[in-house]
Design a protein around this motif. Structure first.
Motif, mmCIF file in Angstrom:
data_model
loop_
_atom_site.group_PDB
_atom_site.id
_atom_site.type_symbol
_atom_site.label_atom_id
_atom_site.label_comp_id
_atom_site.label_asym_id
_atom_site.label_seq_id
_atom_site.Cartn_x
_atom_site.Cartn_y
_atom_site.Cartn_z
ATOM 1 N N SER A 37 102.975 82.969 -4.411
ATOM 2 C CA SER A 37 103.673 82.893 -5.687
ATOM 3 C C SER A 37 104.314 81.520 -5.811
ATOM 4 O O SER A 37 105.005 81.068 -4.892
ATOM 5 N N THR A 38 104.088 80.863 -6.935
ATOM 6 C CA THR A 38 104.713 79.558 -7.144
ATOM 7 C C THR A 38 106.232 79.701 -7.237
ATOM 8 O O THR A 38 106.974 78.828 -6.785
ATOM 9 N N ARG A 39 106.706 80.794 -7.829
ATOM 10 C CA ARG A 39 108.151 80.995 -7.935
ATOM 11 C C ARG A 39 108.777 81.195 -6.560
ATOM 12 O O ARG A 39 109.890 80.742 -6.296
ATOM 13 N N ALA A 42 109.046 77.816 -4.971
ATOM 14 C CA ALA A 42 110.153 77.067 -5.568
ATOM 15 C C ALA A 42 111.490 77.600 -5.060
ATOM 16 O O ALA A 42 112.396 76.820 -4.728
ATOM 17 N N TRP A 217 104.185 73.928 -7.207
ATOM 18 C CA TRP A 217 104.614 74.370 -8.521
ATOM 19 C C TRP A 217 104.350 73.257 -9.523
ATOM 20 O O TRP A 217 104.275 72.078 -9.151
ATOM 21 N N PRO A 218 104.089 73.539 -10.786
ATOM 22 C CA PRO A 218 104.210 74.873 -11.366
ATOM 23 C C PRO A 218 102.984 75.773 -11.219
ATOM 24 O O PRO A 218 103.095 76.982 -11.388
ATOM 25 N N ARG A 221 99.801 76.403 -6.317
ATOM 26 C CA ARG A 221 100.181 76.988 -5.032
ATOM 27 C C ARG A 221 99.020 77.005 -4.045
ATOM 28 O O ARG A 221 99.141 76.582 -2.882
#
Length: 326
Positions: A37-39, A42, A217-218, A221
């Motif tokens: 997950s990119t989130r 981050a 990100w964004p 990944r």
């Protein structure tokens, strides 16, 4: 009025305890667990700040409970705080306690700088190289225009180079005081990582490199993981008897498991090895740097000192490391 104050006080205490618990748990999970997950990637960059929040919030909550005379609850909360904070603090412990330097060979001073699309001030960068007696300079986001500006200015101090300039963020390069041989650029990567062998007087061959995997990100990944993997394969392909010093913008912090996988089989983050703590490098052009994504990695050598330094015209602080060769 007194009741209202008590209610507000209770809410503050509960909020502090709850927030501290959540922050401490998040530190441990983000540091140790990798998700596609990119989130998540981050959020992992913010682990030191989450730890700071937990370290502040939980004692505040315990103190608040003591002030409200809820001693048993305060004691129980203090126990929970210790249980949660210990593993959270442990994730950052290696950055704070450096190794004793046992090598007695030549000292190699290296500097790595992301030029932000070639926009870094070349005169300021060269002044930094000269002032700190830099032996090897690693640059990322080296554009043709930046190469044209830097190379003549560095001709007297770092006359040897292996450069792969390109537009936007793609280019990379190495400038050195010593001859460079056996250069290679990693294939099938979007952003360039270049490696070469420096012939260091008093020691001999040292494999050096400028690394720049894409950011997670964004939306990149999987590409980030793939390029970190390619860097890892290239570094672990270097013969064991050859010291390695690699600097670059890894687009990853100490807390990303993907970066720490690079440190298998003898590799060390220079900041961790020297006990230099949180070397924050990005973004330097917006108030203060928040995260450390620029690193120097070493194998078969010992980093004795690391610091970040400002360079006008780029959003990354440069990282300077002093490395002692065997």
């Amino acid at each position: 009025m007194d009741r209202a104050l008590r209610v507000v006080g209770t809410m503050v205490v509960v909020g502090a305890v709850g927030g501290g618990v959540v922050a401490a748990l998040a530190v441990v999970l983000l540091h140790h667990v990798s998700l596609t997950s990119t989130r998540w990637a981050a959020a992992t960059s913010g682990v030191p700040w989450l730890l700071a929040a937990a370290v502040l919030a939980l004692p505040v909550g315990v103190a608040g409970l003591l002030l409200t005379r809820r001693r048993r609850t305060a004691l129980a909360t203090a126990g929970v705080a210790v249980v949660l904070l210990a593993p959270a603090v442990w994730t950052q412990g290696p950055l704070l306690f450096g190794d004793d330097v046992t090598n007695d060979g030549p000292r190699l001073v290296v500097l790595t700088s992301n030029l932000e699309y070639g926009g870094a001030d070349p005169d300021a960068l060269v002044e930094l190289v000269e002032a700190r007696d830099v032996d090897v300079l690693f640059v990322q986001e080296l554009t043709p225009a930046a190469e044209d500006a830097l190379t003549p200015l560095l001709a007297d101090v770092l006359p040897h180079h292996q450069l792969v300039p390109a537009e936007t963020a793609v280019g990379s390069g190495i400038y050195a005081r010593f001859p460079l041989e056996d250069a290679e650029a990693l294939p099938d990567t979007f952003l360039t990582t270049v490696l070469a062998t420096a012939q260091v007087p008093g020691h001999g061959a040292v494999r050096v490199g400028s690394a720049h995997p894409v950011a997670p990100w964004p939306v990149q990944r999987r590409a980030w993981e793939a390029e970190l993997g390619q860097v890892r394969e290239a570094l672990h392909a270097v013969p064991d008897d050859l010291p390695v010093v690699v600097g670059g913008d890894f687009n990853a912090t100490w807390d990303h498991p993907e970066l720490r996988q690079l440190l298998d089989e003898g590799y060390r983050d220079a900041a961790e090895q020297s006990g230099s703590g949180w070397v924050r490098t990005w973004p330097q052009d917006r108030y203060v740097p928040l995260i450390g994504i620029d690193h120097v990695l070493v194998r078969g050598a010992q980093a004795s000192y690391v610091e970040s330094l400002g360079v006008p015209g780029t959003d990354h602080r440069a990282v300077l490391a002093e490395v002692v060769l065997p």
